[in-house]
Design an enzyme around this catalytic site. Structure first.
Site, PDB file in Angstrom:
ATOM      1  N   CYS A   3      41.244  33.852 -36.478  1.00  0.00           N
ATOM      2  CA  CYS A   3      41.221  33.632 -34.944  1.00  0.00           C
ATOM      3  C   CYS A   3      40.957  34.762 -34.135  1.00  0.00           C
ATOM      4  O   CYS A   3      40.138  34.712 -33.349  1.00  0.00           O
ATOM      5  CB  CYS A   3      42.618  32.899 -34.353  1.00  0.00           C
ATOM      6  SG  CYS A   3      43.993  33.896 -34.828  1.00  0.00           S
ATOM      7  N   HIS A  55      48.527  33.070 -33.415  1.00  0.00           N
ATOM      8  CA  HIS A  55      47.268  32.506 -33.411  1.00  0.00           C
ATOM      9  C   HIS A  55      46.734  32.177 -32.010  1.00  0.00           C
ATOM     10  O   HIS A  55      47.681  32.225 -31.094  1.00  0.00           O
ATOM     11  CB  HIS A  55      47.401  30.690 -34.026  1.00  0.00           C
ATOM     12  CG  HIS A  55      46.216  30.199 -34.384  1.00  0.00           C
ATOM     13  ND1 HIS A  55      45.238  30.449 -35.313  1.00  0.00           N
ATOM     14  CD2 HIS A  55      45.664  29.331 -33.884  1.00  0.00           C
ATOM     15  CE1 HIS A  55      44.354  29.998 -35.452  1.00  0.00           C
ATOM     16  NE2 HIS A  55      44.256  28.802 -34.359  1.00  0.00           N
ATOM     17  N   HIS A  71      38.733  27.748 -32.197  1.00  0.00           N
ATOM     18  CA  HIS A  71      39.567  28.849 -32.972  1.00  0.00           C
ATOM     19  C   HIS A  71      39.180  28.810 -34.366  1.00  0.00           C
ATOM     20  O   HIS A  71      38.615  27.998 -34.773  1.00  0.00           O
ATOM     21  CB  HIS A  71      41.222  28.479 -32.789  1.00  0.00           C
ATOM     22  CG  HIS A  71      41.529  27.101 -33.193  1.00  0.00           C
ATOM     23  ND1 HIS A  71      42.217  26.778 -34.417  1.00  0.00           N
ATOM     24  CD2 HIS A  71      41.181  25.982 -32.794  1.00  0.00           C
ATOM     25  CE1 HIS A  71      42.588  25.660 -34.511  1.00  0.00           C
ATOM     26  NE2 HIS A  71      41.644  24.939 -33.545  1.00  0.00           N
TER      27      HIS A  71
END
Length: 101
Positions: A3, A55, A71
């Site tokens: 990510c 994340h 992502h």
């Protein structure tokens, strides 16, 4: 690609230098509420049991007032998801604006 690598590359292609890790990215820009998110803002999540942000994704669209974001994960690749998804809604931590708008 993970990510933070996706985010780093996307901003770098626009000539914008940003840190490479989620931990460093969380320190940049201005924190805003998710309901003020716009394209280019970064959403951060906690995907593990620890309090650490793990994340992140870039807002690519707002649909019905809900951010959609691109992502990546090393296991599933690059994808677009929505904050309307209960998985992401439960793990949402913060939104940051790195670009002046």
């Amino acid at each position: 690609i993970d990510c933070s690598g996706l985010i780093h590359n996307a901003y770098n292609q626009q000539g914008i230098k940003i840190p490479r890790t989620v931990n460093e990215l969380r320190k940049k820009g201005k924190r805003i509420s998710v309901n003020r998110a716009k394209k280019g803002d970064i959403l951060f999540f906690r995907t593990s049991r620890r309090r650490k942000l793990t994340h992140a994704g870039i807002v690519v669209n707002i649909r019905g007032g809900v951010p959609e974001f691109i992502h990546a994960s090393t296991s599933k690749g690059v994808m677009i998801s929505s904050m309307a998804n209960s998985y992401w809604e439960k793990r949402y931590a913060q939104t940051r604006r790195l670009l002046k708008k």
